[in-house]
Design an enzyme around this catalytic site. Structure first.
Site, PDB file in Angstrom:
ATOM      1  N   SER A 251      -5.235  -3.818   1.626  1.00  0.00           N
ATOM      2  CA  SER A 251      -5.103  -4.536   2.890  1.00  0.00           C
ATOM      3  C   SER A 251      -4.528  -3.611   3.949  1.00  0.00           C
ATOM      4  CB  SER A 251      -4.190  -5.749   2.709  1.00  0.00           C
ATOM      5  OG  SER A 251      -2.871  -5.322   2.468  1.00  0.00           O
ATOM      6  N   LYS A 252      -4.328  -4.174   5.118  1.00  0.00           N
ATOM      7  CA  LYS A 252      -3.867  -3.323   6.234  1.00  0.00           C
ATOM      8  C   LYS A 252      -2.579  -2.560   5.926  1.00  0.00           C
ATOM      9  CE  LYS A 252      -5.402  -7.327   6.695  1.00  0.00           C
ATOM     10  NZ  LYS A 252      -6.151  -7.543   5.560  1.00  0.00           N
ATOM     11  N   ARG A 253      -1.746  -3.147   5.089  1.00  0.00           N
ATOM     12  CA  ARG A 253      -0.482  -2.432   4.861  1.00  0.00           C
ATOM     13  C   ARG A 253      -0.673  -1.135   4.078  1.00  0.00           C
ATOM     14  NH1 ARG A 253       0.996  -4.071  -0.366  1.00  0.00           N
ATOM     15  NH2 ARG A 253      -0.348  -5.797  -0.934  1.00  0.00           N
ATOM     16  N   HIS A 254      -1.897  -0.882   3.625  1.00  0.00           N
ATOM     17  CA  HIS A 254      -2.165   0.398   2.980  1.00  0.00           C
ATOM     18  C   HIS A 254      -2.670   1.414   3.998  1.00  0.00           C
ATOM     19  CE1 HIS A 254      -2.519  -2.305  -0.600  1.00  0.00           C
ATOM     20  NE2 HIS A 254      -1.727  -1.370  -1.047  1.00  0.00           N
ATOM     21  N   GLY A 255      -2.365   1.166   5.261  1.00  0.00           N
ATOM     22  CA  GLY A 255      -2.844   2.076   6.294  1.00  0.00           C
ATOM     23  C   GLY A 255      -4.144   1.561   6.866  1.00  0.00           C
TER      24      GLY A 255
END
Length: 480
Positions: A251-255
Site C-alpha cells: 500500500s501507499k505506506r510502502h512508498g
RNA sequence: GGCCCCGUCGUCUAGUGGUCUAGGACGCCGGCCUCUCAAGCCGGUAACGCCGGUUCGAAUCCGGUCGGGGCUGCCA
C-alpha cells in the site's frame, strides 16, 4: 463460451501496481483465450473519485501495453462503463430484491449495530449482522418515503453454505452462519461496492472474475447476490496479494507504488510487463525473459501461484537493463533524448555518437543522462568529484600522465577514436605508465569523475578542442 | 476473538510420489576480461517452517502445530 473478463479500478488515486498486475493477469487470460478484456471505472465513491485519476489509470494501462476491447474511452455495448452512470440500474435491481423479499430496509443506527456486533463477539460467535427485517415491508417503505435514514441489506439465510470452485485455490466453502446481511445501499442512497460490482459483472456477462485474494472472503456475498438476481454465476480466481518488504499487503505506506512512479523512474514498459508477469506466475521451467506474445501463449490461470509475492524491484532493475541493452541503437537514443532537454546540434551529435556505449551501462533511463552530462558541460565548469580527485589527481603519476597525454593528443591528426587510442597507448608505452595510472587522470580531467563511458570514445565525441582544454585546465588546477 | 487463505534459497520462482545429494533467475561473495564503470564469462553462498502419519519411497498426499497474511465497514 467466450471468455469475458474485466478490471475495475477506482479513480481515487493514480493506478497502483496491484491493480496494474490484476489488469495484466486478466488481459493475459483474455488474450490467451481470444476473449474480451473490459476496463470499467468503479467510481461509486463520488467523494474520493477524480476525473484526473481516470486519465492516469488509462495512461498507465496503455503504457503497460494492455488494450481493452470494451470499456472506458473505447466504448462497447454496455454504455459508458462507469458505475456512476448506472445508479438507476442498481436501484432497479434493489427494488426488485425488495419486492421479492430478498432484501430489506434496515433502520438500525450504526451505534446499535456496533453494540450488536460487540455482543455477538462477546458471546463467542461471529460478529454477524442479520435478521434486521421488520417483517413489514410496507411500513418500512412508508418510513423510507418519510425520509427515515436506513440502509438496504440482502437477507442472507442463517443456515447452509456457499461452495464454489476457485480456479487458483480449489474448492472453497463458507458457512452462511458467518455471513452478514450485508449492505447493498448506503443511507446516502449510493450503492456499495458489493452491489455495483456484482450487478455489473452480471450485466456485462463476465465469465471469469479474476481479482486479488483480499476479495476472497467477499465472494460468498457476490455469489448470493448473483443468485438472488437469478443470474449465471461467474467462475472465480483469486490471485495472491502483493506484499511490501515488511510482509504486509502492498500500500501507499510502502512508498510510491503507483505505476506513474515506474514510468517516471525510467523503466521500460516491456520490462515492467515481463517483471510483473513473474510475480505470481511463471511460464514454467527456466524461462525468465520473454515477450508479450510468449506470455500470452503460455499463460494459464491454473498456473498462478497461491502464495503472496513480495514486491521487490531489485530484479526489475536487472531486467530493465536487459531490455535497454536489447534496444536498437536509434531506439535507445529516441528514448533518452526527451530527458536531455534542449541541445545544440554539436552536443546532439556527440550524444548520438556516445550513446551505444552508454546504452550498455544503463539500467534505468535517467542514468544515461548522467553518463553523458559531461558532453554538455562547459569546459571550465566541469565539477570534480571529491573522491575521484583524491584518488587520481593527487598522486605522483598524475602530472606526468596529464602532461604526456596532452603532448600525445596534440600530435593526433584526424580526431578519431582509433587515432586517440593509438596516440595515448604509445604515450603510455613511452612513459612506462600502466593504463590505470596513465589514463585515469585524463578521465577525471575530462569528465570530473573516475567513472565514465570509455575514455577514447568520450574524447572523440567531445572533440579535440574541448578535450585538450579540459586536460590543460586540470593540469593547471593541480598546483592549487 | 471469528471466518478464510498461504508456507521451497534474502527475493522472484521450477518442482504435481522415485530422474531432488531440490533446478533457474536476481542479489551477494570471489575470479577472469579490462582505460574506469558496466556488460560478458567462470565459480561460490543460500531453501523444501516443525512434528507426526500414508507409502518400498514425500518438497510433492493426509493430520496437527507454528508462523505469515486477508477479511471481519453504510472502503474497495
Amino acid at each position: 463460451m467466450t471468455v469475458r473478463v474485466r478490471i475495475a479500478p477506482s479513480p481515487t488515486g493514480s493506478l497502483h501496481v496491484g491493480n496494474a498486475r490484476a489488469g495484466l493477469f486478466n488481459w493475459l487470460f483474455a488474450r490467451h483465450h481470444g476473449g474480451t478484456f473490459i476496463l470499467r471505472i468503479d467510481d461509486t465513491d463520488a467523494e474520493r473519485s477524480d476525473e484526473r485519476h481516470v486519465a492516469e489509470i488509462i495512461d498507465a494501462y496503455r503504457w503497460l501495453g494492455l488494450d481493452w476491447d470494451e470499456g472506458i474511452e473505447v466504448g462497447g455495448p454496455h454504455g459508458t462503463y462507469r458505475q456512476s452512470d448506472r445508479l438507476d440500474r442498481y436501484a432497479e435491481v434493489v427494488d426488485d430484491l425488495l419486492a421479492r423479499g430478498l432484501a430489506y430496509r434496515d433502520f438500525r443506527t450504526p451505534d446499535e449495530l456496533d453494540e450488536l456486533r460487540r455482543a455477538a463477539q462477546a458471546a463467542g460467535g461471529p460478529p454477524r449482522v442479520s435478521g434486521g427485517a421488520s417483517g413489514d415491508p410496507d411500513a418500512d417503505a412508508a418510513r423510507a418515503a418519510f425520509g427515515d435514514p436506513h440502509t438496504i441489506r440482502l437477507a442472507v439465510p442463517d443456515r447452509g453454505e456457499v461452495v464454489f470452485e476457485d480456479v487458483i485455490r480449489g474448492t472453497m466453502r463458507f458457512d452462511l452462519a458467518n455471513e452478514d446481511d450485508f449492505v447493498l445501499v448506503r443511507s446516502s442512497g449510493l450503492p456499495t461496492y458489493h452491489l455495483a460490482s456484482t450487478v455489473d459483472d452480471v450485466d456485462y456477462a463476465i465469465t471469469h472474475v479474476v481479482r486479488g485474494e483480499d476479495l476472497l472472503s467477499s465472494t460468498p456475498k457476490h455469489l448470493l447476490l448473483t443468485r438472488a438476481m437469478g443470474a449465471a454465476e461467474p467462475i472465480y480466481a483469486h490471485m495472491p496479494l502483493l506484499f511490501g518488504p515488511d510482509g504486509k499487503k502492498l500500500s501507499k505506506r510502502h512508498g510510491d507504488t503507483s505505476m506513474a512512479a515506474f514510468m517516471d523512474a525510467g523503466y521500460l514498459p516491456e520490462a515492467v510487463f515481463n517483471f510483473m508477469c513473474l510475480l505470481g506466475w511463471s511460464p514454467g521451467g527456466d524461462r525468465e525473459v520473454f515477450t508479450r506474445d510468449e506470455a500470452v501463449a503460455a499463460f494459464d490461470l491454473a498456473d498462478v501461484q497461491r502464495n503472496a509475492a513480495v514486491f521487490d524491484t531489485t530484479k526489475l532493475d536487472w531486467l530493465n537493463g536487459e531490455y535497454i541493452r536489447a534496444l536498437d541503437a536509434d531506439d535507445f537514443v529516441a528514448r533518452v533524448r526527451p530527458l536531455l532537454g534542449d541541445l545544440d546540434p554539436a552536443d546532439e551529435a556527440a550524444f548520438v555518437e556516445l550513446a551505444p556505449l552508454v546504452q550498455e551501462r544503463t539500467k534505468k533511463l535517467p542514468e544515461a543522462t548522467e553518463q553523458v552530462a559531461f558532453l554538455f558541460t562547459a569546459d571550465d565548469a566541469i565539477a570534480f568529484d571529491e573522491g575521484s580527485w583524491q584518488k587520481q589527481m593527487t598522486k605522483d603519476f598524475t602530472r606526468p600522465a596529464l602532461e604526456g597525454g596532452i603532448a600525445a593528443l596534440e600530435g593526433v591528426g584526424e580526431w578519431t577514436t582509433e587515432a586517440i587510442d593509438a596516440a595515448l597507448r604509445a604515450n603510455l608505452e613511452a612513459q612506462g605508465l600502466n593504463p590505470r595510472k596513465g589514463l585515469q587522470p585524463l578521465r577525471v580531467a575530462l569528465t570530473g569523475s573516475a567513472v565514465s563511458p570509455p575514455l577514447f570514445e568520450s574524447m572523440a565525441a567531445l572533440g579535440r578542442e574541448s578535450t585538450l582544454t579540459r586536460l590543460r585546465r586540470a593540469l593547471a588546477l593541480l598546483d592549487d
